[in-house]
Design a protein around this motif. Structure first.
Motif, PDB file in Angstrom:
ATOM      1  N   ALA A 252      17.112  -6.431 -48.476  1.00  0.00           N
ATOM      2  CA  ALA A 252      18.025  -5.201 -48.218  1.00  0.00           C
ATOM      3  C   ALA A 252      18.098  -4.315 -49.115  1.00  0.00           C
ATOM      4  O   ALA A 252      18.021  -2.929 -48.841  1.00  0.00           O
TER       5      ALA A 252
ATOM      6  N   SER B 187      14.624  -2.291 -48.631  1.00  0.00           N
ATOM      7  CA  SER B 187      14.765  -1.424 -47.781  1.00  0.00           C
ATOM      8  C   SER B 187      15.268  -0.281 -48.086  1.00  0.00           C
ATOM      9  O   SER B 187      14.758   0.779 -47.960  1.00  0.00           O
TER      10      SER B 187
ATOM     11  N   GLU C 151      13.683  -6.431 -39.807  1.00  0.00           N
ATOM     12  CA  GLU C 151      14.984  -6.922 -39.443  1.00  0.00           C
ATOM     13  C   GLU C 151      16.038  -5.998 -40.120  1.00  0.00           C
ATOM     14  O   GLU C 151      17.168  -5.758 -39.544  1.00  0.00           O
ATOM     15  N   CYS C 152      15.813  -5.234 -41.080  1.00  0.00           N
ATOM     16  CA  CYS C 152      16.803  -4.374 -41.940  1.00  0.00           C
ATOM     17  C   CYS C 152      16.783  -2.970 -41.143  1.00  0.00           C
ATOM     18  O   CYS C 152      17.338  -2.255 -41.402  1.00  0.00           O
TER      19      CYS C 152
END
Length: 241
Positions: free
Chosen positions: A227, A230, A22-23
């Motif tokens: 996040a 990532s 999703e990041c």
């Protein structure tokens, strides 16, 4: 390719894998230890100071070390229970060789890996509670008394809180105030990019060290950790070949 290596039952790793996608990391492949040891074809090459591997997993995916950009490593062991032979000696030999092979595979990826392997563990050095307590004290954390016998430590503890260290970031650190820098020092001294530090209430210091784990439940840190992870993965240095 981005990899999440984990044990089959590691739900936190699956959660992180979804979050990394999703990041914007793509593709993110989750590979568990049983997939590695049940692969249908493997090639492992060591040439001078360079090592590489390519393996075809039972689900048809091909995993090649040269295609990997970054890895979150949460492996604890190589499952070898399926390696049963007529002779106990042959079985023991096969299990030892498979474990060594998986360690060598993982070591190929170490330069682009969060929590690289060690001779003492696939995702970093495994340490006894006493060893962790010594490291924590050296890092500047108040340390809980360590009971090696008698009353169970769990029975004597208050509510234990886990903070997660990733590089210079401490998730949950706002609850421990001035101890956050010491948590970072502990992770560095342990050689861990990612570390869970367990803290319990303490009347004198507010909180004190009660344990550490290389496999914290990352879900406790929430989306902010994903996040950060990532970004951390994308900034890992390229391999030297």
């Amino acid at each position: 390719m981005w990899l999440v290596l984990c044990d089959p039952e590691d739900q936190a790793a699956r959660w992180v894998g979804t979050g990394l996608r999703e990041c914007g990391l793509n593709p993110v492949e989750l590979v568990d230890s049983e997939m590695l040891t049940h692969s249908v074809r493997s090639a492992h090459r060591i040439e001078g100071d360079r090592a590489s591997f390519e393996t075809t997993l039972s689900d048809g995916r091909t995993l090649a070390s040269d295609d990997v950009d970054g890895v979150l490593n949460r492996l604890t062991h190589a499952p070898v229970g399926h390696l049963l032979f007529a002779s106990a000696v042959d079985t023991c030999y096969a299990m030892t060789e498979m474990s060594a092979l998986v360690l060598s595979w993982v070591q190929c990826l170490a330069p682009v890996m969060v929590n690289p392997p060690s001779p003492r563990g696939l995702s970093g050095a495994s340490r006894s509670p006493a060893e962790w307590s010594v490291l924590a004290a050296r890092a500047g954390l108040p340390v809980a008394p360590l009971r090696l016998s008698g009353e169970s430590p769990a029975a004597a503890r208050g509510a234990v809180r886990t903070v997660v260290v990733l590089g210079e970031h401490v998730f949950g650190g706002e609850a421990v105030g001035d101890l956050a820098p010491a948590c970072r020092r502990l992770a560095r001294s342990a050689g861990a990019d990612l570390l869970g530090v367990e803290l319990e209430p303490d009347d004198r210091h507010g909180a004190r060290f009660a344990g550490a784990t290389l496999l914290p439940d990352l879900r406790i840190a929430g989306p902010a950790l994903v996040a950060c992870l990532s970004a951390y993965l994308t900034l890992l240095p390229a391999r030297p070949w």
